[in-house]
Design a protein around this motif. Structure first.
Motif, PDB file in Angstrom:
ATOM      1  N   UNK A   1       0.824  -1.204   0.000  1.00 17.03           N
ATOM      2  CA  UNK A   1       0.000   0.000   0.000  1.00 17.03           C
ATOM      3  C   UNK A   1       0.866   1.266   0.000  1.00 17.03           C
ATOM      4  N   UNK A   2       1.889   1.305   0.833  1.00 21.39           N
ATOM      5  CA  UNK A   2       2.745   2.484   0.883  1.00 21.39           C
ATOM      6  C   UNK A   2       3.430   2.725  -0.458  1.00 21.39           C
ATOM      7  N   UNK A   3       3.868   1.635  -1.098  1.00 23.10           N
ATOM      8  CA  UNK A   3       4.554   1.782  -2.369  1.00 23.10           C
ATOM      9  C   UNK A   3       3.629   2.271  -3.482  1.00 23.10           C
ATOM     10  N   UNK A   4       2.338   1.981  -3.346  1.00 16.69           N
ATOM     11  CA  UNK A   4       1.382   2.508  -4.329  1.00 16.69           C
ATOM     12  C   UNK A   4       0.979   3.938  -3.976  1.00 16.69           C
ATOM     13  N   UNK A   5       0.814   4.162  -2.663  1.00 14.81           N
ATOM     14  CA  UNK A   5       0.381   5.473  -2.187  1.00 14.81           C
ATOM     15  C   UNK A   5       1.339   6.582  -2.605  1.00 14.81           C
ATOM     16  N   UNK A   6       2.631   6.240  -2.651  1.00 14.56           N
ATOM     17  CA  UNK A   6       3.621   7.258  -2.986  1.00 14.56           C
ATOM     18  C   UNK A   6       3.383   7.798  -4.404  1.00 14.56           C
ATOM     19  N   UNK A   7       2.745   6.972  -5.260  1.00 12.48           N
ATOM     20  CA  UNK A   7       2.423   7.450  -6.608  1.00 12.48           C
ATOM     21  C   UNK A   7       1.409   8.586  -6.587  1.00 12.48           C
ATOM     22  N   UNK A   8       0.500   8.522  -5.610  1.00 11.97           N
ATOM     23  CA  UNK A   8      -0.474   9.608  -5.475  1.00 11.97           C
ATOM     24  C   UNK A   8       0.241  10.889  -5.050  1.00 11.97           C
ATOM     25  N   UNK A   9       1.180  10.742  -4.108  1.00 12.45           N
ATOM     26  CA  UNK A   9       1.949  11.904  -3.663  1.00 12.45           C
ATOM     27  C   UNK A   9       2.668  12.529  -4.855  1.00 12.45           C
ATOM     28  N   UNK A  10       3.301  11.658  -5.665  1.00 12.82           N
ATOM     29  CA  UNK A  10       4.010  12.161  -6.841  1.00 12.82           C
ATOM     30  C   UNK A  10       3.056  12.853  -7.808  1.00 12.82           C
ATOM     31  N   UNK A  11       1.848  12.282  -7.936  1.00 13.26           N
ATOM     32  CA  UNK A  11       0.865  12.875  -8.848  1.00 13.26           C
ATOM     33  C   UNK A  11       0.489  14.293  -8.405  1.00 13.26           C
ATOM     34  N   UNK A  12       0.255  14.464  -7.094  1.00 14.48           N
ATOM     35  CA  UNK A  12      -0.122  15.803  -6.622  1.00 14.48           C
ATOM     36  C   UNK A  12       1.013  16.786  -6.871  1.00 14.48           C
ATOM     37  N   UNK A  13       2.258  16.311  -6.794  1.00 15.60           N
ATOM     38  CA  UNK A  13       3.378  17.217  -7.029  1.00 15.60           C
ATOM     39  C   UNK A  13       3.551  17.511  -8.516  1.00 15.60           C
ATOM     40  N   UNK A  14       3.271  16.492  -9.351  1.00 13.16           N
ATOM     41  CA  UNK A  14       3.410  16.685 -10.799  1.00 13.16           C
ATOM     42  C   UNK A  14       2.433  17.753 -11.298  1.00 13.16           C
ATOM     43  N   UNK A  15       1.254  17.763 -10.696  1.00  9.35           N
ATOM     44  CA  UNK A  15       0.241  18.733 -11.122  1.00  9.35           C
ATOM     45  C   UNK A  15       0.009  19.796 -10.044  1.00  9.35           C
TER      46      UNK A  15
END
Lengths: 293, 448
Positions: free
Chosen positions: B253-267
């Motif tokens: 879960x943590x390894x997938x969740x970090x993708x959301x964090x990256x997404x918020x930073x990308x946009x």
């Protein structure tokens, strides 16, 4: 008769010093020793039971990497602030002992930041750095203002330094002015007759004679920089990513946020020893350089 | 002779100074606002106490309340005035906002002996911390009316120590008008859909995310909760984590969740690390960005800027599992607790009971505080609370909610995570370093 006089003296002293001594004991001495006691316990700041844990807190403190990061930040900060504050304050003082028309007004203006509390100042400057600087940067295109102020380690560090220096320089300036005004004119005139230039007069006459003021200013700026808390809390709160956390803020966080009151007081104890040591060393050192005219 | 009289004068002065100090700390004097603390005097002076001397004497009790919800401070003053009118009991209130600051201020109050009769507690870990000081409220009449799950944070060994203040929910708030403008018709519930929506917004010239990442609680508490709450068994996960038996580095879960964090930073908006809560809400409410991670407590701020703004709540997806992700996070932000050692604790309990059972109290809860009530007995229409609460209500009714797990972590963890997450989004540390340091932080703070 002599015995009675001594008694009266003693009585006079206790009347005049007694109240302040009493308050000093209540608000400084007793909490200090209580803190010493708590530093050997596991008290969390709330619980009714307090357990003696010996030196465990001190061991934990030395193993705490964040504590040493804060320590290193505080040292860097103190060095930067002491140099900048005193250089600027001395320069301002030199300028404002000249017969300028706006002299009194300027002295007041430079002193004003000092009467604003650190917390308030922190919040005002946070706004200036984040919003004000950004707006100025947009309008002028100057790189200095376009930096991400308080958002990076470097701007966080220098942000606090700028505000601290801005606040403290006016106060130190007043002390330097008092020192400069006390310099005997006849010595300067004598030096002038001997053909000394401005730089020579400053270096060989003025500076040695204002050393008492330098001692005081160095002491004040150094201990204030070491103990900086409110400005830190309001301006950056240790951020970004904990890079600007001063020792005082680290201790506060440990005691109140992490609920490790014992560990917090242990840190505070070490903090006290360091501040006391550094300040007395500095006073001893600069005192030796003071001269009599 | 002259000297003698001078001396005696000094002596008298000294004694009077001492006497004055002695008097200050003694008897709690009703109606006298002690000058030492930062009471919100404005309302107390003007409204609640028309004339201090005319107290009827029906009750000489003055309760002290110390609370942290800044948003309701003014309305609370009015409610206390109503209570005084009805019962004659005078309650003074002091408000200190913010999580950590409130805790520190409360500890200072207890340490100085100026203990409040009623105060706040966040539950779980904080409940354990304050256990010695809190009165057992299990036998109170309102307990039976509590909605499901709201008792958990304040329950220790089967006893309930606090009255849940309200229910709050958060997720990504989104601006409905901007979504429409960008042509988003289907609301995103998976990470892929969220990315597509963000891309559409960006193409339409709209900033997708307003990230208030200067606030430790936005980035280190609410955002990370997404990863705790989506574990199979969050309680077991956190217990294992605290004991060092599991690591987030190899947690799916943590390894997938970090993708959301990256997404918020990308946009992201510009300078997310120097965007504080106020800036975040101001920019979101004035339509400068389409989404922001916040909850229904922001309704008051939004109304202050644009009362017509239509806002909904989106889930915070970490992968493409729709069932797992179509949930928002709902919990009890805080609880009212009664000081166990207060001589007036019965009066304090009476007040808490009045606050949730009397018509006046119920009306204030919904209309003035804008609370989603934690008691079934308080009824309301969703539109009374604003568009965000209405949206949260839909999730609650569809049972699409996950809990708030962060109060179960050791004290100070969330603040430290704030700093770690800031370092991660500023690219000062890698994902691996972030996870490693998270493990270390929890372990360090868990051992007392």
């Amino acid at each position: 008769m002599a015995g009675r006089k001594r008694w009266v003296n003693l009585f006079m002293q206790s009347v005049f010093l007694g109240p302040s001594l009493l308050f000093f004991v209540i608000v400084v001495i007793i909490p200090f020793f209580l803190g010493m006691y708590y530093s050997f316990t596991d008290w969390n700041g709330v619980a009714i039971t307090v357990n003696w844990v010996g030196a465990r807190n001190f061991a934990a403190m030395f193993a705490d990497a964040k504590f040493w990061t804060s320590f290193w930040f505080t040292i860097r900060f103190t060095v930067a602030v002491v140099i900048l504050t005193n250089v600027i304050a001395f320069a301002l003082a030199l300028l404002l002992v000249q017969p300028l028309k706006s002299r009194n007004l300027l002295r007041t203006l430079f002193f004003i930041p000092n009467v604003i509390g650190g917390l308030l100042l922190g919040f005002i400057w946070q706004f200036i750095f984040i919003r004000g600087f950004a707006a100025v940067g947009k309008a002028t295109g100057l790189g200095f203002f376009k930096l991400e102020w308080l958002g990076t380690e470097a701007t966080g560090f220098w942000g606090i330094v700028i505000v601290f220096v801005w606040q403290a320089a006016g106060y130190m300036m007043i002390i330097y002015i008092a020192g400069l005004m006390n310099v005997d004119r006849s010595l300067i005139e004598a030096a002038e007759i001997d053909g000394a230039g401005y730089g020579q007069k400053l270096r060989f006459i003025t500076l040695p004679l204002v050393m008492p003021a330098v001692t005081v200013c160095l002491f004040l700026s150094m201990s204030n920089a070491f103990k900086m808390f409110d400005l830190n809390l309001a301006l950056t709160r240790g951020g970004p990513f904990g890079s600007t956390e001063s020792l005082a803020l680290n201790i506060y966080t440990e005691a109140f946020t992490n609920s490790n009151y014992g560990l917090g007081t242990a840190k505070a104890l070490l903090f006290f020893v360091i501040v006391a040591l550094v300040s007395s060393l500095q006073v001893w050192f600069t005192k030796r350089r003071e001269v009599q005219s | 002779m002259k000297k003698k009289s001078f001396l005696s004068l000094m002596l008298v002065l000294m004694i009077s100074v001492l006497a004055a100090c002695g008097g200050g700390g003694g008897m709690p004097n009703p109606n006298a606002a002690t000058g030492t603390d930062t009471k919100t005097d404005t309302a107390t002076d003007n409204k609640t106490e028309p004339a201090a001397g005319t107290d009827t004497g029906s009750s000489n009790v003055t309760l002290k309340m110390f609370q942290f919800k800044v948003e309701i401070a003014d309305a609370m003053e009015k409610l206390l005035a109503e209570y005084k009118k009805e019962t004659g009991v005078n309650i003074t209130i002091e408000t200190v906002g913010g999580g950590a600051d409130y805790g520190a201020a409360l500890k200072a109050k207890f340490a100085s002996g100026d203990e409040p009769d009623i105060f706040n507690n966040g539950g779980y870990n904080e409940a354990q911390l304050w256990k010695d000081r809190m009165e057992d409220l299990s036998d109170q009449p309102w307990v039976a009316d509590l909605t499901d799950n709201v008792k958990d944070p304040m329950t220790i060994d089967g006893k309930l120590y606090g009255m849940p203040m309200n229910i709050e929910g958060y997720g990504f708030l989104y601006n409905k008008a901007l979504f429409e403008k960008a042509g988003i018709t289907e609301l995103p519930t998976t990470l892929t859909e969220l990315r597509a929506a963000a891309q559409k917004l960006k193409d339409a010239g709209i900033t997708p995310f307003e990230n208030g990442y200067q606030e430790w609680w936005v980035i280190g508490q609410h955002l990370v909760n997404d990863a705790y709450a989506k574990q199979d068994d969050p309680d077991k996960f956190i217990a294992d984590w605290r004991a060092g038996k599991t690591s987030v580095a190899d947690n799916k879960i943590f390894n997938e969740w970090i993708n959301l964090v990256d997404l918020t930073m990308e946009f992201s908006n510009d300078r997310p690390l120097t965007t504080d809560y106020n800036t975040q809400m101001t920019e979101f409410a004035s339509g400068m960005a389409a989404m922001t991670q916040q909850g229904n407590w922001t309704q008051v701020q939004i109304d202050g800027i644009d009362p017509e703004l239509q806002v909904g709540v989106l889930p915070m997806p970490i992968n493409d599992d729709e069932k797992l992700n179509d949930n928002i996070f709902v919990g009890v932000p805080n609880n009212w607790v009664v000081n166990k050692n207060s001589p007036n604790k019965e009066e304090a309990k009476k007040f808490l009971n009045w606050m949730v059972t009397s018509e006046t109290g119920k009306k204030y809860t919904v209309e003035e505080f804008k609370f989603i009530p934690a008691l079934k007995s308080i009824t309301y229409e969703p539109d009374q609370l604003g568009t965000i609460a209405a949206s949260i209500q839909e999730y609650v009714q569809a049972d699409k909610t996950l809990g708030w797990q962060w109060p179960k972590l050791p004290d100070g963890t969330n603040q430290e995570f704030g700093a770690l997450m800031q370092a991660y989004v500023a690219k000062k540390i890698t994902k691996e370093e972030l996870f490693k340091q998270m493990d270390e932080t929890v372990l360090k703070l868990a051992q007392k």
